[in-house]
Design an enzyme around this catalytic site. Structure first.
Site, PDB file in Angstrom:
ATOM      1  N   GLY A 233      58.799  49.423  59.158  1.00 41.14           N
ATOM      2  CA  GLY A 233      59.423  48.892  60.514  1.00 41.14           C
ATOM      3  C   GLY A 233      59.228  47.461  60.628  1.00 41.14           C
TER       4      GLY A 233
ATOM      5  N   ASP B 257      55.074  55.866  56.188  1.00 36.25           N
ATOM      6  CA  ASP B 257      56.347  55.928  56.841  1.00 36.25           C
ATOM      7  C   ASP B 257      57.119  57.014  56.437  1.00 36.25           C
ATOM      8  OD1 ASP B 257      57.951  53.370  58.392  1.00 36.25           O
ATOM      9  OD2 ASP B 257      58.746  55.308  58.441  1.00 36.25           O
TER      10      ASP B 257
ATOM     11  N   TYR C  66      63.407  55.019  76.362  1.00 37.44           N
ATOM     12  CA  TYR C  66      62.545  54.248  75.848  1.00 37.44           C
ATOM     13  C   TYR C  66      61.325  53.906  76.806  1.00 37.44           C
ATOM     14  CZ  TYR C  66      60.446  50.233  72.861  1.00 37.44           C
ATOM     15  OH  TYR C  66      59.766  49.202  72.388  1.00 37.44           O
TER      16      TYR C  66
ATOM     17  N   LYS D  53      57.558  54.912  76.725  1.00 39.67           N
ATOM     18  CA  LYS D  53      56.413  53.688  76.758  1.00 39.67           C
ATOM     19  C   LYS D  53      55.376  53.936  77.886  1.00 39.67           C
ATOM     20  CE  LYS D  53      57.224  51.628  72.899  1.00 39.67           C
ATOM     21  NZ  LYS D  53      56.316  52.023  71.763  1.00 39.67           N
TER      22      LYS D  53
HETATM   23  C1  VAH Z   1      63.498  46.711  71.614  1.00 38.68           C
HETATM   24  N1  VAH Z   1      62.472  45.087  70.451  1.00 38.68           N
HETATM   25  O1  VAH Z   1      64.328  45.777  71.974  1.00 38.68           O
HETATM   26  C2  VAH Z   1      62.239  46.128  71.301  1.00 38.68           C
HETATM   27  C3  VAH Z   1      61.052  45.754  72.372  1.00 38.68           C
HETATM   28  C4  VAH Z   1      60.776  44.693  74.484  1.00 38.68           C
HETATM   29  C5  VAH Z   1      61.749  44.941  73.465  1.00 38.68           C
HETATM   30  O2  VAH Z   1      60.498  46.867  73.001  1.00 38.68           O
HETATM   31  O3  VAH Z   1      63.678  47.633  72.102  1.00 38.68           O
END
Ligand code: VAH
Length: 310
Positions: free
Chosen positions: A9, A32, A136, A140
């Protein structure tokens, strides 16, 4: 010895290279779900949704640390939230369980994506409201709480940082909201113009990859007694909107043109994130310090893109 997941990645590919420079190649095992012909050994095919695959790789190489980078980024996670949960949280849980069973030190990044629309946007504090509205972000925040739990409950040495958008030239990011900050350099070099999918005056935190990698090594080598906010530290280097990149690029490519064609999905994600975050806890607890500002990053990035582009 370190096992890196997500080694193909955007972060993982450069992290493996940096760790091999720092600790010696044979001490860093990349892993990976895919690899290239030229991918350097030691490397293991590992799907992090399969706990046994992580365990076998960690045990086979007798590692003492896992750096877990395998994840789906924000925009991709929004288009497939259930897969994002399985990979981003299910995969993390699998990696944490392996670390617990083998008593390994553990790193995984969080993100400014862990913050939401009700989080203070300017100079976002280390401890604050975290009600993200993206899958996302949910992943997190869950990940931060899981890593802290494994520290409090099992004494596992888990550590993490909340990354801003990362700018790098080696491996393109896949499906992130901040990807414009990488694309803009490649397009500037190739066509002297770029059309941004993020709107004018939309500020987000950014960081150049060398600073992002140095932060991992510094945090993982830090004195554990001084760590209070283990999972996960706010760190940032630059607060920027697309036009700030254009101004810096024009110092090298004077006729660079920036246009806008806003992607509503990624724009909405970007607007739910902070404009600038406060990195003082990381500075106090383990000496975090970013070296690259916008101009220094732009100079290096354009030079690197020119070199690989040739
Ligand atoms: C995204 N590059 O855009 C990642 C990151 C803060 C951004 O978590 O999802």
């Amino acid at each position: 010895k370190i096992l890196v997941t997500g080694a193909m990645g955007q972060i993982g590919s450069e992290l493996v290279r940096k760790l091999r420079e720092h600790y010696g190649s044979s001490n860093v095992i990349g892993s990976d779900i895919w690899k290239k012909q030229e991918t350097e050994e030691p490397f293991e095919m590992v799907d992090v949704t399969d706990a046994k695959a992580i365990y076998d790789a960690a045990e086979r190489h007798n590692v003492d640390t896992i750096m877990h980078l395998a994840a789906l980024l924000s925009a991709k996670a929004e288009s497939n939230p259930q897969l994002a949960w399985d990979l981003n949280v299910g995969g993390l849980m699998n990696a944490l369980e392996v670390a617990r069973e083998l008593d390994l030190q553990f790193f995984t990044p969080s993100s400014i994506g862990a913050f939401g629309p009700t989080t203070p946007k300017q100079n976002t504090p280390q401890e604050t409201i975290m009600r993200p509205t993206t899958m996302y972000g949910v992943n997190k925040v869950t990940g931060e709480l899981l890593c802290d739990y494994y520290y409090y409950r099992y004494g596992l040495d888990t550590r993490g940082v909340r990354y801003p958008g990362l700018v790098s030239y080696m491996t393109p990011p896949g499906g992130g909201t901040t990807d414009y900050a990488v694309e803009i350099y490649h397009e500037a070099m190739k066509h002297k113009r770029y059309t941004s999918f993020i709107a004018q005056n939309t500020y987000m935190d950014m960081m150049y990859m060398p600073d992002a990698l140095d932060a991992i090594i510094k945090l993982m080598e830090a004195n554990p007694e001084k760590l209070v906010h283990r999972n996960a530290y706010n760190i940032s280097a630059i607060s920027a909107a697309p036009d700030d990149f254009a101004v810096a690029i024009r110092k090298h490519i004077p006729d660079f043109e920036l246009n806008y064609d806003v992607d509503p999905v990624r724009q909405q994600i970007a607007e739910s994130w902070p404009n600038s975050i406060d990195s003082s806890a990381a500075a106090e607890e383990w000496g975090f310090k970013a070296e690259y500002d916008m101009d220094k990053m732009t100079t290096d990035m354009l030079a690197k893109v020119r070199k690989i582009g040739v």
